[in-house]
Scaffold this active site. Sequence first.
Site, PDB file in Angstrom:
ATOM      1  N   ASP A 104     -18.422  35.244   4.800  1.00  0.00           N
ATOM      2  CA  ASP A 104     -18.876  34.421   3.783  1.00  0.00           C
ATOM      3  C   ASP A 104     -20.333  34.191   4.159  1.00  0.00           C
ATOM      4  OD1 ASP A 104     -18.763  32.978   1.234  1.00  0.00           O
ATOM      5  OD2 ASP A 104     -16.509  32.813   1.653  1.00  0.00           O
ATOM      6  N   ASP A 206     -21.870  34.061  -1.611  1.00  0.00           N
ATOM      7  CA  ASP A 206     -21.264  32.749  -2.825  1.00  0.00           C
ATOM      8  C   ASP A 206     -22.062  32.449  -3.521  1.00  0.00           C
ATOM      9  OD1 ASP A 206     -19.354  30.406  -2.508  1.00  0.00           O
ATOM     10  OD2 ASP A 206     -21.107  29.273  -2.440  1.00  0.00           O
ATOM     11  N   GLU A 275     -20.028  36.771  -5.487  1.00  0.00           N
ATOM     12  CA  GLU A 275     -19.368  35.790  -6.447  1.00  0.00           C
ATOM     13  C   GLU A 275     -19.992  35.737  -7.646  1.00  0.00           C
ATOM     14  OE1 GLU A 275     -17.306  31.644  -6.840  1.00  0.00           O
ATOM     15  OE2 GLU A 275     -18.918  31.744  -5.622  1.00  0.00           O
ATOM     16  N   HIS A 337      -9.508  31.240  -3.419  1.00  0.00           N
ATOM     17  CA  HIS A 337      -9.447  29.647  -2.955  1.00  0.00           C
ATOM     18  C   HIS A 337      -9.672  28.857  -3.999  1.00  0.00           C
ATOM     19  CE1 HIS A 337     -13.255  30.914  -2.178  1.00  0.00           C
ATOM     20  NE2 HIS A 337     -13.659  29.693  -1.978  1.00  0.00           N
ATOM     21  N   ASP A 338     -10.278  29.495  -5.062  1.00  0.00           N
ATOM     22  CA  ASP A 338     -10.713  28.452  -6.233  1.00  0.00           C
ATOM     23  C   ASP A 338      -9.755  28.283  -7.667  1.00  0.00           C
ATOM     24  OD1 ASP A 338     -13.151  27.901  -4.816  1.00  0.00           O
ATOM     25  OD2 ASP A 338     -14.267  29.713  -5.484  1.00  0.00           O
TER      26      ASP A 338
HETATM   27  C1  GLC Z   1     -17.943  29.094  -4.689  1.00  0.00           C
HETATM   28  C2  GLC Z   1     -16.832  28.840  -3.656  1.00  0.00           C
HETATM   29  C3  GLC Z   1     -16.445  27.692  -3.640  1.00  0.00           C
HETATM   30  C4  GLC Z   1     -17.214  26.559  -3.411  1.00  0.00           C
HETATM   31  C5  GLC Z   1     -18.814  27.024  -4.407  1.00  0.00           C
HETATM   32  C6  GLC Z   1     -19.697  25.982  -3.861  1.00  0.00           C
HETATM   33  O1  GLC Z   1     -17.716  28.968  -5.954  1.00  0.00           O
HETATM   34  O2  GLC Z   1     -16.043  29.949  -3.843  1.00  0.00           O
HETATM   35  O3  GLC Z   1     -15.169  27.329  -2.947  1.00  0.00           O
HETATM   36  O4  GLC Z   1     -16.987  25.319  -3.650  1.00  0.00           O
HETATM   37  O5  GLC Z   1     -19.134  28.206  -4.285  1.00  0.00           O
HETATM   38  O6  GLC Z   1     -20.335  26.617  -2.532  1.00  0.00           O
END
Ligand code: GLC
Length: 540
Positions: A104, A206, A275, A337-338
């Site tokens: 990540d 991210d 992402e 994980h979200d």
């Molecule tokens: C992304 C991650 C999430 C995190 C956010 C802030 O959305 O997947 O888990 O809280 O970024 O870094």
Amino acid sequence: MAEQAAELLWWQRGVIYQIYPRSFVDSNGDGIGDLRGVLQRIDYLSETLGVDAIWLSPFYPSPMKDFGYDVAEYCDVDPIFGTLADFDELLAAAHARGLRVIIDFVPNHTSDQHPWFKESRSSRDNPKRNWYIWADPKPDGSPPNNWLSLFGGSAWEFDAHTGQYYLHSFLKEQPDLNWRNPEVKAAMFEVLRFWLRRGVDGFRVDVAHFLMKDPELRDNPPSAGGLALYKPMGEYDTQIHLYDKGHPDNHALYREFRAVLDEFEPISPRMAVGEIHIADWQEWASYYGEHNDELHMPFNFALINAPWRADVVREVVENVERVLNRGQQPNYVFGNHDEPRIASRIGERAARACMLLLLTLRGTPTMYYGDEIGMVNGDIPPELAQDPWGKNVPGLGLGRDPERTPMQWDSSPNAGFAPAGVRTWLPVNPDYLTRNVAAQLADPRSMLNLTRALLKLRRESPALHSGGYRTLSGDSHVYAFERSAGAQRFMIAINFTAEPRQVALPSGGTLVISTEMDRADERVGEQLSLRPYEAVIVRA
Ligand code: GLC
Ligand code: CA
């Protein structure tokens, strides 16, 4: 049109498996998963399951306000997760098994405990002041503009010591870096090189589209209704997020980012998957780059919150097929994980069909740990809640703890995740007694054995890992499509409903895999019967 298998690279042919390290295996009995834990289960990943790559969520030194997405040092490992030597060992063990490792990369923000931010906030004339986004209060002392934090409240935090506000798109402990500053860019690209030199195969980036914001810091316009882009997020939905992310300058930035990865391409092919939550297909696809010179892929989240309906899924797939050109690799995601666990969202039987769909579509699948055994949302009592989002914006079910519960390996206390008697960071779901890897390995018809069979068939079959796609049919109940390469042809049919259905196929064939794991080798004609929520693969 059938594509040529030989042209595709590992991340195009392969299947990615996301590991949330806190929740996979705890090797030292502190109740939190770690890198040596992943190492212990490496053969599960490469052999038992048979995935091609793992993506590790952050393991860097962090105050853990956002469980590692608040990075205090980019080029090291948090003692909770182990050491750099542990990471090197894990990477070597993975590579020895032909398993690629994606890590990540969290570029939008650091932790407020990162030395860069400590310097930045120390004085207005500190050399690192401009590494973050600082702005003066309005004359009345209020924040510089109306931007909101995704995790609740204003995106601006006042710093009394220097009399300015700093921007945080997420928690106030996650200040946004200023990517318009060439020094920031250079430092962050060095972080990429640090890990690329160590041998990592790729990055998951991210919130990739957040990096560039409006340089004039203009107010976001109000939004007429809910955005329905992602999931209802409370106050955050009252604005159109026109200026606080997704700026067109992201594209020039990702071309430079890509060039850093390409420096290492002669050694071995690397990749970056971003992402990116963008609903407009053209804008989403723009992150591949006009000349396919930006991100290798933006994650495609279109199915993650879409209703489980044949026509909806068919439309998403057809949009992807239409919008992407030949050099742009599609990809699909159903959990991370979200997001709530897929088995909880659509039900356990449909979750099997979903796994079959994910592993037969044209494009790179990303699986989330535990989905291969059908893990469901954990029921977390409020006093054990961990996730700051759920705590800051209560009442909307935004807490992400339910999908982060420990992996369920066997029926021993703590499910084989941690030694017996240890208090785990999130409670193990009590269904581990029956839902676990060991029990499902012993049951030939389990979800795990279905997933293994799908992964094996995909790996062996050019039509599935590299072939072309064609819709066969898709009403609101059943969706059928074809995957083919050369003479190899598979027909996939999925019943999205709780009733038995019939579907007409262009030809008969031999049934290879049913989600019920009981119809292998059955001869089927042009009229195929499907049981409730059943999905099948037929070899033409
Ligand atoms: C992304 C991650 C999430 C995190 C956010 C802030 O959305 O997947 O888990 O809280 O970024 O870094
Ligand atoms: Ca541990």
